[in-house]
Design an enzyme around this catalytic site. Structure first.
Site, PDB file in Angstrom:
ATOM      1  N   LYS A  22      -7.853  37.644   0.077  1.00 50.47           N
ATOM      2  CA  LYS A  22      -8.375  36.344   0.537  1.00 50.47           C
ATOM      3  C   LYS A  22      -7.210  35.419   0.862  1.00 50.47           C
ATOM      4  CE  LYS A  22      -9.717  33.257  -2.611  1.00 50.47           C
ATOM      5  NZ  LYS A  22      -8.993  31.990  -2.489  1.00 50.47           N
ATOM      6  N   ASN A  23      -6.205  35.409  -0.011  1.00 55.17           N
ATOM      7  CA  ASN A  23      -5.123  34.439   0.142  1.00 55.17           C
ATOM      8  C   ASN A  23      -4.050  34.863   1.143  1.00 55.17           C
ATOM      9  OD1 ASN A  23      -6.577  32.928  -1.623  1.00 55.17           O
ATOM     10  ND2 ASN A  23      -5.220  33.247  -3.377  1.00 55.17           N
ATOM     11  N   ARG A  92     -10.123  25.160   0.514  1.00 53.89           N
ATOM     12  CA  ARG A  92      -8.799  24.547   0.314  1.00 53.89           C
ATOM     13  C   ARG A  92      -7.902  24.821   1.516  1.00 53.89           C
ATOM     14  NH1 ARG A  92      -5.203  21.040  -2.150  1.00 53.89           N
ATOM     15  NH2 ARG A  92      -3.120  21.941  -2.185  1.00 53.89           N
ATOM     16  N   CYS A 116     -11.670  25.096  -4.997  1.00 53.69           N
ATOM     17  CA  CYS A 116     -12.093  25.112  -6.393  1.00 53.69           C
ATOM     18  C   CYS A 116     -11.524  23.903  -7.139  1.00 53.69           C
ATOM     19  CB  CYS A 116     -11.614  26.392  -7.074  1.00 53.69           C
ATOM     20  SG  CYS A 116     -12.699  27.773  -6.740  1.00 53.69           S
ATOM     21  N   ARG A 121      -5.043  18.924  -7.142  1.00 48.70           N
ATOM     22  CA  ARG A 121      -4.657  19.643  -5.911  1.00 48.70           C
ATOM     23  C   ARG A 121      -4.182  18.701  -4.809  1.00 48.70           C
ATOM     24  NH1 ARG A 121      -8.190  24.951  -5.179  1.00 48.70           N
ATOM     25  NH2 ARG A 121      -6.143  25.781  -4.680  1.00 48.70           N
ATOM     26  N   PRO A 122      -3.136  17.945  -5.084  1.00 52.31           N
ATOM     27  CA  PRO A 122      -2.592  17.029  -4.074  1.00 52.31           C
ATOM     28  C   PRO A 122      -1.993  17.787  -2.894  1.00 52.31           C
ATOM     29  CG  PRO A 122      -1.105  17.189  -5.946  1.00 52.31           C
ATOM     30  CD  PRO A 122      -2.347  17.963  -6.321  1.00 52.31           C
ATOM     31  N   ILE A 123      -1.720  17.051  -1.813  1.00 54.57           N
ATOM     32  CA  ILE A 123      -1.091  17.688  -0.641  1.00 54.57           C
ATOM     33  C   ILE A 123       0.194  16.945  -0.257  1.00 54.57           C
ATOM     34  CG2 ILE A 123      -3.221  18.691   0.301  1.00 54.57           C
ATOM     35  CD1 ILE A 123      -3.361  16.275   2.214  1.00 54.57           C
ATOM     36  N   ASP A 124       0.769  16.250  -1.227  1.00 57.81           N
ATOM     37  CA  ASP A 124       1.972  15.456  -0.944  1.00 57.81           C
ATOM     38  C   ASP A 124       3.138  16.301  -0.438  1.00 57.81           C
ATOM     39  OD1 ASP A 124       1.724  16.425  -3.657  1.00 57.81           O
ATOM     40  OD2 ASP A 124       3.641  15.469  -4.051  1.00 57.81           O
ATOM     41  N   ASP A 305      -4.155  32.882 -11.041  1.00 55.35           N
ATOM     42  CA  ASP A 305      -5.465  33.385 -10.597  1.00 55.35           C
ATOM     43  C   ASP A 305      -5.977  34.528 -11.456  1.00 55.35           C
ATOM     44  OD1 ASP A 305      -4.793  32.885  -7.037  1.00 55.35           O
ATOM     45  OD2 ASP A 305      -5.311  31.506  -8.658  1.00 55.35           O
ATOM     46  N   ARG A 397     -16.778  33.408  -3.050  1.00 56.79           N
ATOM     47  CA  ARG A 397     -15.665  32.878  -2.248  1.00 56.79           C
ATOM     48  C   ARG A 397     -14.548  33.900  -2.127  1.00 56.79           C
ATOM     49  NH1 ARG A 397     -14.704  26.613  -3.610  1.00 56.79           N
ATOM     50  NH2 ARG A 397     -13.308  26.963  -1.858  1.00 56.79           N
TER      51      ARG A 397
HETATM   52  C1  EPZ Z   1      -2.802  28.861  -3.568  1.00 53.03           C
HETATM   53  O1  EPZ Z   1      -3.353  27.562  -3.711  1.00 53.03           O
HETATM   54  C2  EPZ Z   1      -3.959  29.826  -3.763  1.00 53.03           C
HETATM   55  N1  EPZ Z   1      -4.970  29.576  -2.744  1.00 53.03           N
HETATM   56  C3  EPZ Z   1      -4.566  29.621  -5.146  1.00 53.03           C
HETATM   57  O2  EPZ Z   1      -5.589  30.596  -5.316  1.00 53.03           O
HETATM   58  C4  EPZ Z   1      -3.479  29.863  -6.192  1.00 53.03           C
HETATM   59  O3  EPZ Z   1      -4.015  29.605  -7.475  1.00 53.03           O
HETATM   60  C5  EPZ Z   1      -2.293  28.932  -5.927  1.00 53.03           C
HETATM   61  O4  EPZ Z   1      -1.816  29.123  -4.574  1.00 53.03           O
HETATM   62  C6  EPZ Z   1      -1.140  29.194  -6.877  1.00 53.03           C
HETATM   63  O5  EPZ Z   1      -0.745  30.526  -6.785  1.00 53.03           O
HETATM   64  C7  EPZ Z   1      -4.773  30.057  -1.488  1.00 53.03           C
HETATM   65  O6  EPZ Z   1      -3.763  30.675  -1.190  1.00 53.03           O
HETATM   66  C8  EPZ Z   1      -5.864  29.798  -0.502  1.00 53.03           C
HETATM   67  P1  EPZ Z   1      -0.106  25.558  -4.727  1.00 53.03           P
HETATM   68  P2  EPZ Z   1      -2.470  26.263  -3.333  1.00 53.03           P
HETATM   69  O7  EPZ Z   1       0.100  24.596  -3.637  1.00 53.03           O
HETATM   70  O8  EPZ Z   1      -1.630  26.542  -2.164  1.00 53.03           O
HETATM   71  C9  EPZ Z   1       0.860  21.503  -6.897  1.00 53.03           C
HETATM   72  C10 EPZ Z   1      -7.726  31.381  -5.863  1.00 53.03           C
HETATM   73  O9  EPZ Z   1      -8.361  31.437  -6.924  1.00 53.03           O
HETATM   74  N2  EPZ Z   1       0.977  20.927  -5.555  1.00 53.03           N
HETATM   75  O10 EPZ Z   1       0.859  26.685  -4.900  1.00 53.03           O
HETATM   76  O11 EPZ Z   1      -3.398  25.109  -3.295  1.00 53.03           O
HETATM   77  C11 EPZ Z   1      -0.573  21.857  -7.249  1.00 53.03           C
HETATM   78  O12 EPZ Z   1      -1.263  20.726  -7.748  1.00 53.03           O
HETATM   79  C12 EPZ Z   1      -6.950  30.142  -5.499  1.00 53.03           C
HETATM   80  O13 EPZ Z   1      -7.653  32.334  -5.016  1.00 53.03           O
HETATM   81  C13 EPZ Z   1       1.403  19.603  -5.431  1.00 53.03           C
HETATM   82  O14 EPZ Z   1       1.666  18.923  -6.424  1.00 53.03           O
HETATM   83  O15 EPZ Z   1      -1.573  26.164  -4.643  1.00 53.03           O
HETATM   84  C14 EPZ Z   1      -0.402  22.923  -8.296  1.00 53.03           C
HETATM   85  O16 EPZ Z   1      -0.160  22.298  -9.538  1.00 53.03           O
HETATM   86  C15 EPZ Z   1      -7.079  29.049  -6.548  1.00 53.03           C
HETATM   87  N3  EPZ Z   1       1.502  19.067  -4.189  1.00 53.03           N
HETATM   88  C16 EPZ Z   1       0.871  23.651  -7.865  1.00 53.03           C
HETATM   89  O17 EPZ Z   1       1.524  22.780  -6.927  1.00 53.03           O
HETATM   90  C17 EPZ Z   1       1.210  19.784  -3.052  1.00 53.03           C
HETATM   91  O18 EPZ Z   1       1.341  19.242  -1.934  1.00 53.03           O
HETATM   92  C18 EPZ Z   1       0.612  24.977  -7.180  1.00 53.03           C
HETATM   93  O19 EPZ Z   1      -0.225  24.730  -6.090  1.00 53.03           O
HETATM   94  C19 EPZ Z   1       0.773  21.120  -3.202  1.00 53.03           C
HETATM   95  C20 EPZ Z   1       0.670  21.672  -4.457  1.00 53.03           C
END
Ligand code: EPZ
Length: 418
Positions: A22-23, A92, A116, A121-124, A305, A397
């Site tokens: 999926k990812n 997401r 989820c 889940r910020p996007i900063d 995950d 999902r």
């Molecule tokens: C990806 O999510 C995966 N989703 C998630 O899988 C997975 O848990 C996660 O990576 C971590 O491995 C997809 O690939 C679609 P991150 P993503 O940005 O990209 C913080 C599942 O169950 N962060 O690596 O959203 C965030 O809050 C899903 O398949 C910021 O602070 O994860 C978190 O604490 C759930 N600012 C950490 O980074 C940002 O701009 C990791 O998040 C982005 C993230």
């Protein structure tokens, strides 16, 4: 809406082919936005997340045809550059499309992403990287307005190795003249898969899988054909299921290299694992031993995950285990449901202390998120009696008809449509 009804106690035996990741598929679908040719993707999986991503491409003007598990995507005549709230909120990875849209159209209007609810889940980090690429960003009325007319290459250091931000910024810079270097990148296998896919289309990306990714901008991307990797989290889920229920299972297409952290953790403690390059055989060893401590980390550390699934395993271990969730602030939401089933778990902030019990008992449980739902399914399969999972909306999902796959291995699990 559909529910799952599980009658626990059966051992799991037999073999199963693991579906596409999926990812990996989600950023690759977003990457199709960059192409002005025809893209053919193989082993398209039946996940609602990937279907929702296809709906975003169709909204933008993409043409998508599906022939069994082959997806033909044509984004040559995209006419829009906006993602409305109703489409963005359901997945997401809608935010991943932002980088691709901006790279191709130099403008975008995207609603905030959903996904989820496992944390804020910020996007900063995504937006900070886009600004360093020269994108002017205004956030108002729940939308992110982007003007990329003055985009330029850059050296970007991510504040945190975010998977999505790494993928987003790779795609945002693919059509930007000059060399862009991303530092402190995430190293997940799905990021390597995205790089390989983009390069098939004519991009010049290197370094994925390390903490430094180099993108040399090109003028345009053409079409191509690609088969994404298989889902390491689904494979890990079924390894843990076998360790919990007992049995002997062969997972075809599973790549043990992507699951080192899980395998090194549970091999000999809960099961015996034999690996070949594209298959994993799991034989249970009876009552799982305590793993002592499991801490989630970015790849190649223990995947967040699989945290909910390993927590379920430890509820029936012979000792106590400390589970630390370092990635997300709210990823224990299924714990009250496990306690309903007889588990002994204490939560404090991001730490769960799990004391193994003799066995779990079936109960009516509430689905809270994708991997939490998987955790409850595993608990139900190993419990005594019947468990009902009230909704499949989360688990669908990221798992393809999980009841069919587990039934194929001997699990007594059915989907009931309400
Ligand atoms: C990806 O999510 C995966 N989703 C998630 O899988 C997975 O848990 C996660 O990576 C971590 O491995 C997809 O690939 C679609 P991150 P993503 O940005 O990209 C913080 C599942 O169950 N962060 O690596 O959203 C965030 O809050 C899903 O398949 C910021 O602070 O994860 C978190 O604490 C759930 N600012 C950490 O980074 C940002 O701009 C990791 O998040 C982005 C993230």
């Amino acid at each position: 809406m559909s529910r799952l009804i599980i009658n626990g106690g059966n051992r799991l035996n037999g073999e199963l082919e693991i579906s596409s990741s999926k990812n990996a598929y989600l950023p690759i679908l977003a990457g199709c936005i960059l192409s002005d040719g025809k893209v053919t993707l193989h082993r398209y999986p039946n996940y609602t997340d990937t279907d929702n991503m296809c709906n975003i491409l169709k909204h933008l003007g993409g043409k998508i045809e599906r022939h069994n598990d082959i997806l033909e995507v044509d984004c040559s005549s995209l006419s829009k550059y906006d993602i409305p709230t109703d489409l963005a909120m359901v997945v997401r990875s809608s935010i991943f499309a932002l980088g691709a849209i901006i790279s191709r159209f130099r403008r975008a209007k995207v609603a905030y992403p959903g996904g989820c609810e496992i944390g804020s889940r910020p996007i900063d980090i995504h937006l900070s990287g886009l600004r360093q690429l020269g994108v002017k960003i205004v956030e108002k009325h729940g939308y992110i307005y982007c003007d990329g007319n003055n985009m330029h290459n850059a050296n970007i250091v991510l504040d945190f190795p975010s998977v999505g931000a790494t993928e987003n910024l790779m795609m945002a810079s693919v059509l930007v003249k000059g060399e862009t270097v991303l530092y402190n990148c995430a190293k997940e296998p799905e990021i390597v898969d995205l790089q390989n896919f983009l390069n098939i289309l004519g991009a010049k990306v290197s370094g994925a899988g390390t903490d430094r990714i180099i993108i040399n901008g090109v003028k345009k991307l053409g079409g191509g054909e690609y088969t994404p990797i298989r889902d390491r989290i689904i494979a890990g889920t079924y390894i843990i299921a076998c360790a919990m229920c007992g049995g002997d299972v062969l997972l075809k297409g599973a790549n043990p290299l992507f699951l080192h952290s899980l395998i090194s953790k549970i091999d000999k403690y809960a099961c015996q694992i034999e690996c070949e390059y594209d298959k994993i055989r799991v034989k249970s060893l009876g009552k799982p031993l305590s793993l002592g401590k499991v801490e989630t980390a970015v790849y190649p550390g223990f995947p967040t995950d699989l945290q909910a699934q390993i927590l379920a395993l430890q509820t029936i271990s012979s000792g106590s285990c400390m589970i630390v969730e370092n990635l997300f602030e709210s990823r224990f939401k299924q714990v009250p449901e496990l306690i309903k089933m007889g588990a002994s778990i204490h939560i404090k902030d991001r730490i769960a202390i799990v004391k193994g019990v003799d066995k779990l008992f079936g109960a009516d449980v509430i689905a809270t998120d994708l991997r939490g739902s998987a955790s409850l399914v595993l608990a139900g399969l190993s419990a005594e009696g019947y468990t009902t999972l009230n909704s499949t909306k989360f688990i669908d999902r990221g798992y393809e008809r999980i009841e069919e796959e587990l039934s194929q291995l001997g699990g007594d699990i059915k989907r009931v449509e309400d």
